[in-house]
Design an enzyme around this catalytic site. Structure first.
Site, PDB file in Angstrom:
ATOM      1  N   LEU A 196       0.803  -1.222   0.000  1.00 16.03           N
ATOM      2  CA  LEU A 196       0.000   0.000   0.000  1.00 16.03           C
ATOM      3  C   LEU A 196       0.837   1.275   0.000  1.00 16.03           C
ATOM      4  O   LEU A 196       0.290   2.360  -0.088  1.00 16.03           O
ATOM      5  CB  LEU A 196      -0.968  -0.007   1.187  1.00 16.03           C
ATOM      6  CG  LEU A 196      -2.085  -1.037   1.060  1.00 16.03           C
ATOM      7  CD1 LEU A 196      -2.879  -1.119   2.352  1.00 16.03           C
ATOM      8  CD2 LEU A 196      -2.997  -0.712  -0.113  1.00 16.03           C
TER       9      LEU A 196
ATOM     10  N   ASN B 296      -8.810  -1.319   6.165  1.00 16.47           N
ATOM     11  CA  ASN B 296      -8.382  -1.961   7.399  1.00 16.47           C
ATOM     12  C   ASN B 296      -6.869  -1.971   7.559  1.00 16.47           C
ATOM     13  O   ASN B 296      -6.370  -2.189   8.654  1.00 16.47           O
ATOM     14  CB  ASN B 296      -8.927  -3.401   7.442  1.00 16.47           C
ATOM     15  CG  ASN B 296      -8.633  -4.079   8.754  1.00 16.47           C
ATOM     16  OD1 ASN B 296      -8.935  -3.551   9.811  1.00 16.47           O
ATOM     17  ND2 ASN B 296      -8.014  -5.235   8.686  1.00 16.47           N
TER      18      ASN B 296
ATOM     19  N   SER C 114      -8.806   3.917  15.215  1.00 19.37           N
ATOM     20  CA  SER C 114      -8.284   3.479  16.505  1.00 19.37           C
ATOM     21  C   SER C 114      -8.762   4.443  17.579  1.00 19.37           C
ATOM     22  O   SER C 114      -9.023   5.625  17.296  1.00 19.37           O
ATOM     23  CB  SER C 114      -6.751   3.495  16.462  1.00 19.37           C
ATOM     24  OG  SER C 114      -6.208   3.309  17.754  1.00 19.37           O
TER      25      SER C 114
ATOM     26  N   TYR D  50       1.914   7.721  15.593  1.00 15.33           N
ATOM     27  CA  TYR D  50       0.816   6.787  15.320  1.00 15.33           C
ATOM     28  C   TYR D  50      -0.523   7.479  15.553  1.00 15.33           C
ATOM     29  O   TYR D  50      -1.424   7.425  14.714  1.00 15.33           O
ATOM     30  CB  TYR D  50       0.937   5.525  16.190  1.00 15.33           C
ATOM     31  CG  TYR D  50      -0.256   4.627  16.039  1.00 15.33           C
ATOM     32  CD1 TYR D  50      -0.469   3.920  14.851  1.00 15.33           C
ATOM     33  CD2 TYR D  50      -1.192   4.493  17.054  1.00 15.33           C
ATOM     34  CE1 TYR D  50      -1.581   3.108  14.693  1.00 15.33           C
ATOM     35  CE2 TYR D  50      -2.298   3.688  16.901  1.00 15.33           C
ATOM     36  CZ  TYR D  50      -2.498   2.989  15.721  1.00 15.33           C
ATOM     37  OH  TYR D  50      -3.613   2.195  15.568  1.00 15.33           O
TER      38      TYR D  50
ATOM     39  N   LYS E 192      -3.861   8.470  13.059  1.00 15.60           N
ATOM     40  CA  LYS E 192      -5.253   8.094  13.328  1.00 15.60           C
ATOM     41  C   LYS E 192      -6.135   9.326  13.513  1.00 15.60           C
ATOM     42  O   LYS E 192      -7.314   9.310  13.151  1.00 15.60           O
ATOM     43  CB  LYS E 192      -5.325   7.142  14.530  1.00 15.60           C
ATOM     44  CG  LYS E 192      -4.669   5.798  14.246  1.00 15.60           C
ATOM     45  CD  LYS E 192      -5.261   5.141  12.986  1.00 15.60           C
ATOM     46  CE  LYS E 192      -4.691   3.795  12.700  1.00 15.60           C
ATOM     47  NZ  LYS E 192      -5.384   3.123  11.587  1.00 15.60           N
TER      48      LYS E 192
ATOM     49  N   VAL F 254      -7.277  -4.621  20.402  1.00  9.61           N
ATOM     50  CA  VAL F 254      -7.764  -5.795  19.684  1.00  9.61           C
ATOM     51  C   VAL F 254      -6.592  -6.766  19.618  1.00  9.61           C
ATOM     52  O   VAL F 254      -5.488  -6.384  19.220  1.00  9.61           O
ATOM     53  CB  VAL F 254      -8.223  -5.457  18.249  1.00  9.61           C
ATOM     54  CG1 VAL F 254      -8.763  -6.698  17.551  1.00  9.61           C
ATOM     55  CG2 VAL F 254      -9.259  -4.339  18.261  1.00  9.61           C
ATOM     56  N   GLU F 255      -6.824  -8.007  20.001  1.00  9.67           N
ATOM     57  CA  GLU F 255      -5.730  -8.975  20.030  1.00  9.67           C
ATOM     58  C   GLU F 255      -5.384  -9.414  18.608  1.00  9.67           C
ATOM     59  O   GLU F 255      -6.056 -10.241  18.006  1.00  9.67           O
ATOM     60  CB  GLU F 255      -6.079 -10.188  20.891  1.00  9.67           C
ATOM     61  CG  GLU F 255      -4.877 -11.050  21.142  1.00  9.67           C
ATOM     62  CD  GLU F 255      -5.055 -12.038  22.273  1.00  9.67           C
ATOM     63  OE1 GLU F 255      -4.166 -12.869  22.447  1.00  9.67           O
ATOM     64  OE2 GLU F 255      -6.075 -11.962  22.988  1.00  9.67           O
ATOM     65  N   THR F 256      -4.340  -8.795  18.070  1.00 11.11           N
ATOM     66  CA  THR F 256      -3.821  -9.083  16.733  1.00 11.11           C
ATOM     67  C   THR F 256      -2.297  -9.071  16.829  1.00 11.11           C
ATOM     68  O   THR F 256      -1.744  -9.018  17.924  1.00 11.11           O
ATOM     69  CB  THR F 256      -4.271  -8.019  15.707  1.00 11.11           C
ATOM     70  OG1 THR F 256      -3.670  -6.763  16.070  1.00 11.11           O
ATOM     71  CG2 THR F 256      -5.786  -7.871  15.651  1.00 11.11           C
TER      72      THR F 256
END
Length: 193
Positions: free
Chosen positions: A8, A34, A87, A100, A104, A135-137
């Site tokens: 991207l 996403n 976020s 970051y 956002k 979020v658990e990623t």
């Protein structure tokens, strides 16, 4: 399903992806932005390449993908939905997360700017930002650069799961045409901040 690997950060690869989607499906009806990443790169000591990568992926790619999807939607009847996965960092600035969070916060601004442009164009296309907390990623491992930091981040309380975000997307898409969910904030029940 048509999986297409895309960097991207490369505008030509994004354009090729949309061309393939047009060839196969005739265009885009729903765009879910996403892709995103965070790296620990504080403003006083962060690495410029990390900043650049976050800006390119979290902001510029989101804007390019939104533009290309809306071109399809307008050509296909001026209807559709663009969803930006943002976020909770777009509503507050966690420690050492200035760049970051800035990306956002930009997503929030782009969501509102896009909403205004679509209304000015009398378009039926809707735009939504979904802003999850933890979020658990793989995010925490990439952000901190080590696996044990991810285990510590996600081990403090029950985090959101990918399915929770997918359910939020389904909720947003399921609203009648006269309802636009503009910004949906969600966090784990036990998340303190």
């Amino acid at each position: 399903l048509l999986p297409i690997p895309v960097d991207l950060r490369q505008t030509d690869q994004i354009a090729q992806m949309f061309a393939q989607v047009r060839d196969r499906f005739g265009g885009v009806d729903v765009m879910i932005n996403n892709a995103g990443l965070g790296k620990m790169a504080p403003l006083m000591s962060g690495d410029s390449d990390s900043w650049r990568e976050m800006l390119e992926v979290n902001v510029l790619a989101l804007a390019i993908c939104s533009r290309e999807a809306i071109r399809d939607m307008r050509r296909r009847g001026d209807d559709g939905h663009v969803i930006h996965i943002s976020s909770m960092a777009s509503h507050r600035v966690p420690p050492a997360s200035g760049m970051y969070s800035a990306t956002k916060f930009a997503v929030r601004a782009l969501t509102e700017a896009l909403r205004q442009e679509l209304r000015e164009a009398s378009s039926a296309i809707r735009v939504t930002a979904i802003s999850p907390g933890y979020v658990e990623t793989e995010f925490a491992q990439i952000y901190h650069g080590k696996q044990e930091a991810a285990a510590s981040t996600y081990g403090r309380f029950k985090c959101l799961e990918s399915a929770d975000i997918a359910n939020a997307v389904i909720y947003v898409l399921g609203q009648p045409p006269h309802v636009q969910v503009h910004d949906l904030l969600m966090r784990p029940t036990q998340q303190p901040g």
